[in-house]
Design a protein around this motif. Structure first.
Motif, PDB file in Angstrom:
ATOM      1  N   LEU A 107      -7.463  -4.359 -11.835  1.00  0.00           N
ATOM      2  CA  LEU A 107      -8.581  -3.941 -12.677  1.00  0.00           C
ATOM      3  C   LEU A 107      -8.335  -2.579 -13.307  1.00  0.00           C
ATOM      4  N   ASP A 108      -7.703  -1.693 -12.556  1.00  0.00           N
ATOM      5  CA  ASP A 108      -7.443  -0.334 -13.029  1.00  0.00           C
ATOM      6  C   ASP A 108      -6.062   0.090 -12.549  1.00  0.00           C
ATOM      7  N   PRO A 109      -5.064   0.009 -13.414  1.00  0.00           N
ATOM      8  CA  PRO A 109      -3.695   0.345 -12.996  1.00  0.00           C
ATOM      9  C   PRO A 109      -3.546   1.770 -12.462  1.00  0.00           C
ATOM     10  N   GLU A 110      -4.492   2.658 -12.770  1.00  0.00           N
ATOM     11  CA  GLU A 110      -4.419   4.048 -12.320  1.00  0.00           C
ATOM     12  C   GLU A 110      -5.223   4.319 -11.049  1.00  0.00           C
ATOM     13  N   THR A 111      -5.794   3.291 -10.440  1.00  0.00           N
ATOM     14  CA  THR A 111      -6.627   3.504  -9.261  1.00  0.00           C
ATOM     15  C   THR A 111      -5.836   4.144  -8.120  1.00  0.00           C
ATOM     16  N   ILE A 112      -6.534   4.915  -7.301  1.00  0.00           N
ATOM     17  CA  ILE A 112      -5.900   5.465  -6.108  1.00  0.00           C
ATOM     18  C   ILE A 112      -6.206   4.598  -4.879  1.00  0.00           C
ATOM     19  N   MET A 113      -6.977   3.546  -5.086  1.00  0.00           N
ATOM     20  CA  MET A 113      -7.304   2.613  -3.999  1.00  0.00           C
ATOM     21  C   MET A 113      -6.032   1.892  -3.580  1.00  0.00           C
ATOM     22  N   PRO A 114      -5.733   1.887  -2.284  1.00  0.00           N
ATOM     23  CA  PRO A 114      -4.536   1.171  -1.824  1.00  0.00           C
ATOM     24  C   PRO A 114      -4.639  -0.332  -2.087  1.00  0.00           C
ATOM     25  N   ALA A 115      -3.526  -0.958  -2.309  1.00  0.00           N
ATOM     26  CA  ALA A 115      -3.451  -2.414  -2.415  1.00  0.00           C
ATOM     27  C   ALA A 115      -3.269  -2.926  -0.991  1.00  0.00           C
ATOM     28  N   TYR A 116      -4.336  -3.434  -0.387  1.00  0.00           N
ATOM     29  CA  TYR A 116      -4.307  -3.807   1.020  1.00  0.00           C
ATOM     30  C   TYR A 116      -3.603  -5.132   1.295  1.00  0.00           C
ATOM     31  N   TYR A 117      -3.433  -5.972   0.259  1.00  0.00           N
ATOM     32  CA  TYR A 117      -2.770  -7.261   0.480  1.00  0.00           C
ATOM     33  C   TYR A 117      -1.855  -7.585  -0.696  1.00  0.00           C
ATOM     34  N   SER A 118      -0.992  -6.654  -1.014  1.00  0.00           N
ATOM     35  CA  SER A 118      -0.016  -6.831  -2.082  1.00  0.00           C
ATOM     36  C   SER A 118       1.194  -5.989  -1.765  1.00  0.00           C
ATOM     37  N   LEU A 119       2.337  -6.438  -2.224  1.00  0.00           N
ATOM     38  CA  LEU A 119       3.572  -5.681  -2.051  1.00  0.00           C
ATOM     39  C   LEU A 119       4.185  -5.316  -3.389  1.00  0.00           C
ATOM     40  N   ASP A 120       3.608  -5.799  -4.465  1.00  0.00           N
ATOM     41  CA  ASP A 120       4.159  -5.596  -5.804  1.00  0.00           C
ATOM     42  C   ASP A 120       3.995  -4.170  -6.289  1.00  0.00           C
ATOM     43  N   GLY A 121       5.068  -3.573  -6.751  1.00  0.00           N
ATOM     44  CA  GLY A 121       5.033  -2.289  -7.422  1.00  0.00           C
ATOM     45  C   GLY A 121       4.633  -1.103  -6.557  1.00  0.00           C
ATOM     46  N   LEU A 122       4.765  -1.220  -5.260  1.00  0.00           N
ATOM     47  CA  LEU A 122       4.390  -0.123  -4.386  1.00  0.00           C
ATOM     48  C   LEU A 122       5.522   0.902  -4.302  1.00  0.00           C
ATOM     49  N   ALA A 123       5.153   2.151  -4.240  1.00  0.00           N
ATOM     50  CA  ALA A 123       6.129   3.240  -4.123  1.00  0.00           C
ATOM     51  C   ALA A 123       5.757   4.092  -2.917  1.00  0.00           C
ATOM     52  N   ARG A 124       6.731   4.780  -2.378  1.00  0.00           N
ATOM     53  CA  ARG A 124       6.512   5.684  -1.246  1.00  0.00           C
ATOM     54  C   ARG A 124       5.789   4.997  -0.100  1.00  0.00           C
ATOM     55  N   VAL A 125       6.282   3.848   0.328  1.00  0.00           N
ATOM     56  CA  VAL A 125       5.681   3.095   1.412  1.00  0.00           C
ATOM     57  C   VAL A 125       6.316   3.548   2.727  1.00  0.00           C
ATOM     58  N   GLY A 126       5.476   3.884   3.698  1.00  0.00           N
ATOM     59  CA  GLY A 126       5.961   4.304   5.000  1.00  0.00           C
ATOM     60  C   GLY A 126       6.779   3.212   5.666  1.00  0.00           C
ATOM     61  N   THR A 127       7.702   3.606   6.482  1.00  0.00           N
ATOM     62  CA  THR A 127       8.606   2.666   7.149  1.00  0.00           C
ATOM     63  C   THR A 127       7.842   1.565   7.877  1.00  0.00           C
ATOM     64  N   ALA A 128       6.774   1.925   8.558  1.00  0.00           N
ATOM     65  CA  ALA A 128       6.005   0.942   9.320  1.00  0.00           C
ATOM     66  C   ALA A 128       5.359  -0.115   8.436  1.00  0.00           C
ATOM     67  N   TRP A 129       5.175   0.188   7.151  1.00  0.00           N
ATOM     68  CA  TRP A 129       4.474  -0.729   6.251  1.00  0.00           C
ATOM     69  C   TRP A 129       5.408  -1.429   5.270  1.00  0.00           C
ATOM     70  N   GLN A 130       6.677  -1.126   5.282  1.00  0.00           N
ATOM     71  CA  GLN A 130       7.589  -1.755   4.327  1.00  0.00           C
ATOM     72  C   GLN A 130       7.688  -3.249   4.593  1.00  0.00           C
ATOM     73  N   GLY A 131       7.525  -4.015   3.520  1.00  0.00           N
ATOM     74  CA  GLY A 131       7.664  -5.463   3.602  1.00  0.00           C
ATOM     75  C   GLY A 131       6.483  -6.194   4.191  1.00  0.00           C
ATOM     76  N   ARG A 132       5.365  -5.513   4.393  1.00  0.00           N
ATOM     77  CA  ARG A 132       4.176  -6.193   4.909  1.00  0.00           C
ATOM     78  C   ARG A 132       2.931  -5.551   4.320  1.00  0.00           C
ATOM     79  N   PRO A 133       1.847  -6.313   4.247  1.00  0.00           N
ATOM     80  CA  PRO A 133       0.618  -5.751   3.686  1.00  0.00           C
ATOM     81  C   PRO A 133      -0.055  -4.818   4.692  1.00  0.00           C
ATOM     82  N   ILE A 134      -0.934  -3.980   4.201  1.00  0.00           N
ATOM     83  CA  ILE A 134      -1.687  -3.079   5.081  1.00  0.00           C
ATOM     84  C   ILE A 134      -2.607  -3.889   5.985  1.00  0.00           C
ATOM     85  N   LEU A 135      -3.305  -4.864   5.411  1.00  0.00           N
ATOM     86  CA  LEU A 135      -4.210  -5.720   6.185  1.00  0.00           C
ATOM     87  C   LEU A 135      -3.817  -7.180   6.027  1.00  0.00           C
TER      88      LEU A 135
END
Length: 161
Positions: A107-135
């Motif tokens: 809806l808003d490409p500039e949002t600061i809201m985390p993408a809780y169930y997406s892996l597309d286009g994510l940057a600076r993802v912590g090691t524990a979260w790489q390759g998996r969704p937050i929720l």
């Protein structure tokens, strides 16, 4: 914004992969975006509002109250970067809430809201979260179920534990 909604209105299926419990990639469940919502449950079953409330209030899991405030008198230091969650269930449908949780960048490409169930286009993802969704999908549905119970915009909802 208009072009994002125009594409979404036709129905878009989002797919990604996540690391499963065995560590091997398993696909995220597909979601269909219609307009500004994901109308269908990610799990096919309703979420549990009590579990959703626990996720919203958990500063180590959902992290919602770092940016949002709401009817949570027991939680100190609620955020003010995002909209107040008081009355959100009266302002947004379950499908609209689901899309914002899954990936608000739709809806808003500039949002600061985390993408809780997406892996597309994510940057600076912590090691524990790489390759998996937050929720996971069931957690998304639990949070949606809880947020839809918050119907009083005055913030007098009692988001009971």
């Amino acid at each position: 914004m208009r072009s994002v909604l125009g594409r979404a209105a036709c129905g878009v299926t989002l797919l990604a992969t996540a690391a499963g419990a065995t560590g091997s990639p398993e696909p995220l469940r597909p979601v269909v975006v219609v307009g500004d919502a994901i109308p269908a449950s990610l799990t096919g079953t309703p979420g549990d509002p009590a579990r959703g409330r626990a996720i919203v209030g958990d500063r180590t899991r959902g992290l919602c109250l770092l940016c949002h405030a709401g009817p949570f008198p027991e939680v100190r230091f609620q955020g003010n970067l995002g909209p107040d969650l008081s009355g959100v269930g009266a302002r947004r449908s379950a499908g609209e809430l689901r899309l914002r949780l899954v990936d608000g960048r739709r809806l808003d490409p500039e949002t600061i809201m985390p993408a809780y169930y997406s892996l597309d286009g994510l940057a600076r993802v912590g090691t524990a979260w790489q390759g998996r969704p937050i929720l996971e999908p069931d957690a998304i549905e639990d949070v949606v179920a809880f947020l839809t119970t918050l119907r009083d915009a005055a913030g007098t909802d009692r988001a009971e534990p």
